[in-house]
Design an enzyme around this catalytic site. Structure first.
Site, PDB file in Angstrom:
ATOM      1  CG  ASP A  85     -78.556 -50.862  85.000  1.00 56.71           C
ATOM      2  OD1 ASP A  85     -78.660 -51.546  83.641  1.00 56.71           O
ATOM      3  OD2 ASP A  85     -78.031 -51.153  85.898  1.00 56.71           O
ATOM      4  CG  HIS A  86     -81.591 -54.119  84.782  1.00 60.74           C
ATOM      5  ND1 HIS A  86     -81.750 -55.339  84.021  1.00 60.74           N
ATOM      6  CD2 HIS A  86     -80.375 -53.719  85.044  1.00 60.74           C
ATOM      7  CE1 HIS A  86     -80.736 -55.819  84.080  1.00 60.74           C
ATOM      8  NE2 HIS A  86     -79.548 -55.231  84.718  1.00 60.74           N
TER       9      HIS A  86
ATOM     10  CG  HIS B  80     -77.464 -57.889  88.340  1.00 61.16           C
ATOM     11  ND1 HIS B  80     -78.643 -58.375  87.675  1.00 61.16           N
ATOM     12  CD2 HIS B  80     -77.072 -56.836  87.301  1.00 61.16           C
ATOM     13  CE1 HIS B  80     -78.613 -58.020  86.434  1.00 61.16           C
ATOM     14  NE2 HIS B  80     -77.652 -57.016  86.342  1.00 61.16           N
ATOM     15  N   GLY B  81     -75.101 -57.989  92.266  1.00 62.28           N
ATOM     16  CA  GLY B  81     -74.802 -57.883  93.610  1.00 62.28           C
ATOM     17  C   GLY B  81     -73.627 -58.422  93.855  1.00 62.28           C
TER      18      GLY B  81
ATOM     19  CG  HIS C 291     -75.780 -55.846  82.856  1.00 60.63           C
ATOM     20  ND1 HIS C 291     -76.845 -55.131  83.500  1.00 60.63           N
ATOM     21  CD2 HIS C 291     -75.682 -55.548  81.555  1.00 60.63           C
ATOM     22  CE1 HIS C 291     -77.242 -54.381  82.406  1.00 60.63           C
ATOM     23  NE2 HIS C 291     -76.749 -54.622  81.390  1.00 60.63           N
ATOM     24  N   GLY C 292     -73.121 -56.923  86.155  1.00 61.66           N
ATOM     25  CA  GLY C 292     -72.477 -57.282  87.477  1.00 61.66           C
ATOM     26  C   GLY C 292     -71.126 -57.371  87.323  1.00 61.66           C
ATOM     27  CB  ALA C 293     -68.561 -55.477  86.135  1.00 63.00           C
TER      28      ALA C 293
ATOM     29  CB  THR D 193     -72.690 -54.330  94.034  1.00 63.37           C
ATOM     30  OG1 THR D 193     -74.057 -54.788  93.635  1.00 63.37           O
ATOM     31  CG2 THR D 193     -72.463 -55.072  95.446  1.00 63.37           C
TER      32      THR D 193
END
Length: 280
Positions: free
Chosen positions: A82-83, A180-181, A208-210, A233
């Protein structure tokens, strides 16, 4: 079975309007919880790490844990970077045995992003490893990089069409309102934008960031091409909460075989719940 790639699982999810859960694999306990949760539902699953995670765990351990998890699992398991922040990082993961790659050149100009991603697909595609990439900027915290959500840039659909066509990627992560986060307030996802991106790109899309996105919003995104949904997260938050709660009740315990158990069990239930959200 051995680790599999994400290509077939994401294409099936895209064509049938569901999504595959991709979960941050930060340590052995979380890996075991993710696999157990996926097995309970009978769903394929993606273990994913950023480069900081595999550097912390150390690559030989990361690969060994993922391979053993996949071999013992009753469901297909992929290992995804990822990333990935550079071509060198991508090559390190390809050589080590990752079966899916994300290269993140979203902070570059469009031309430089395309050139970087094309270089990665030229390296990964001949060995059968699918590539994910991002256009636009997703806010929040990813490893040590922090971007205020208000400064995040939404993906331009026409640029997305060109980006996908010229890079040859297998899946695409658009910026359409997630971060994200932890969210400071409920995110407002741009579904009209997502629909247009799907129409122009016609490949599996990635959220992303779900963590923290309302369930109904995640499910709605499946109608517009989202075929992979990333969770990290929430897993870390819950794991830490359970460990803290254990020591509050058992302040003198020192056996990790005891204090990791409630954290792992809680994560299994969380993974099951998240996977169920992604099925339609």
């Amino acid at each position: 079975m051995p680790l599999v790639t994400t290509k077939e699982m994401l294409e099936d999810a895209y064509n049938n309007h569901y999504a595959i859960g991709a979960f941050g694999a930060h340590n052995l306990e979380i890996i075991k919880a993710v696999i157990a949760g996926a097995e309970a539902i009978g769903s394929p699953v993606i273990l994913q790490t950023t480069s900081s995670t595999y550097k912390y765990v150390e690559m030989p351990y990361m690969i060994a844990m993922a391979k053993v998890a996949a071999e013992q699992a009753k469901v297909p398991v992929a290992l995804h970077l990822d990333h990935g922040e550079s071509f060198n990082v991508v090559m390190e993961c390809l050589r080590a045995g990752y079966t899916s790659i994300m290269i993140d050149g979203s902070k570059l100009s469009l031309e430089d992003n395309i050139a970087l991603v094309r270089k990665v697909t030229d390296a990964a595609s001949p060995i059968g490893v699918p590539v994910e990439a991002e256009l636009g900027t997703i806010g929040g915290v990813e490893d040590d990089f922090v971007l205020d959500e208000s400064l995040a840039l939404l993906t331009d659909p026409l640029m997305a069409e060109r980006f996908v066509r010229e890079t040859g990627i297998d899946s695409f992560a658009p910026a359409f309102g997630t971060a994200h986060g932890n969210y400071k307030k409920e995110p407002k996802l741009q579904f009209d934008l997502l629909e247009r991106i799907q129409e122009l790109t016609n490949i599996p899309l990635v959220m992303h960031g779900a963590s923290g996105v309302p369930e109904e919003s995640v499910r709605k995104s499946l109608d517009y091409g989202i075929a992979k949904v990333n969770f990290s997260t929430e897993l870390k938050d819950l794991f830490a909460e359970e460990v803290r709660a254990f020591f509050k009740e058992n302040p003198h315990e020192n056996d990790p075989r005891k204090y990791f158990i409630p954290a792992r069990e809680a994560l299994i239930e969380l993974v099951k719940r998240k996977i169920k959200i992604l099925q339609k």
